[in-house]
Design an enzyme around this catalytic site. Structure first.
Site, PDB file in Angstrom:
ATOM      1  N   SER A   9     -25.576  -0.787 -12.964  1.00 45.57           N
ATOM      2  CA  SER A   9     -24.286   1.055 -12.896  1.00 45.57           C
ATOM      3  C   SER A   9     -23.029   0.319 -13.352  1.00 45.57           C
ATOM      4  O   SER A   9     -22.350   0.878 -13.172  1.00 45.57           O
ATOM      5  CB  SER A   9     -24.914   1.191 -12.078  1.00 45.57           C
ATOM      6  OG  SER A   9     -25.771   1.989 -11.435  1.00 45.57           O
ATOM      7  N   THR A  10     -22.580  -1.056 -12.854  1.00 43.60           N
ATOM      8  CA  THR A  10     -21.004  -1.294 -13.287  1.00 43.60           C
ATOM      9  C   THR A  10     -21.303  -2.434 -14.402  1.00 43.60           C
ATOM     10  O   THR A  10     -21.665  -3.116 -14.462  1.00 43.60           O
ATOM     11  CB  THR A  10     -20.727  -1.024 -12.232  1.00 43.60           C
ATOM     12  OG1 THR A  10     -20.595  -2.591 -11.437  1.00 43.60           O
ATOM     13  CG2 THR A  10     -20.622  -0.053 -11.192  1.00 43.60           C
TER      14      THR A  10
END
Length: 197
Positions: A9-10
């Site tokens: 996600s990041t």
């Protein structure tokens, strides 16, 4: 051909473990990206879905790598299997056009997909609770404000304003900055002097 798809996600998260698991499962070409699953536009996944064809297999470590909800997971898997692509979700099993027609497999797929969606929402809820708790304890989120050196013409202008010899707009003009910037620097100057005093 066996295609793998890995996603975190990041930018702070690493893809290493997913890539290793995908290779161990037989993936020879791996698409990967660092983007939230909540984003509809996932360039690498879209490129993979365009390239993959009948007889190929898509391998992912978990359902939430390719979909953020049960309905989206079902849509992607149904679309791929109807095109003759096998979908291997490592923690759920292998899904093909043949076994997706089987009511038991379809039920199992939906149950496992629902658990994946539930797990994702629980993680989200725990994250939000953690952020709320941290904020209540005074933890600051976001980027730290940049510390500016107050010197030269800016320092001179601030001292003139503080001494009542210049107005703030005159100080800003003297320092060669906008009034808003001058006011921010003036506030920082006052705060740092209060801390020191």
């Amino acid at each position: 051909m066996n295609y793998g798809y890995g996603r975190v996600s990041t930018n702070k998260q690493e893809l290493g473990l997913q890539i290793k698991a995908l290779k161990d499962a037989g993936a020879t070409k791996i698409y990967k990206e660092k983007i939230s699953g909540a984003k509809a536009e996932r360039k690498e996944l879209n490129n993979l879905l365009k390239e993959i064809k009948a007889g190929d297999t898509l391998i992912v470590t978990k359902a939430d790598r390719i979909a953020r909800s049960l309905s989206q997971l079902e849509r992607i898997v149904t679309e791929l299997t109807s095109r003759g692509v096998a979908v291997h979700i490592l923690n759920m099993g292998i899904f093909t056009a043949q076994n997706m027609d089987n009511p038991m497999t379809k039920l199992l797929f939906n149950v496992l997909g629902a658990f994946a969606e539930f797990e994702r929402s629980m993680i989200l809820e725990r994250t939000q609770e953690g952020i709320k708790d941290a904020k209540e304890k005074g933890v600051k989120f976001g980027r730290k404000s940049k510390a500016f050196k107050i010197e030269g013409s800016l320092l001179h202008a601030i001292l003139q304003v503080e001494g009542g010899k210049m107005s703030q707009p005159e100080g800003a003009e003297f320092a060669g900055c906008s009034i808003a910037t001058f006011k921010r620097r003036l506030k920082e100057y006052r705060e740092s002097n209060n801390e020191g005093g």
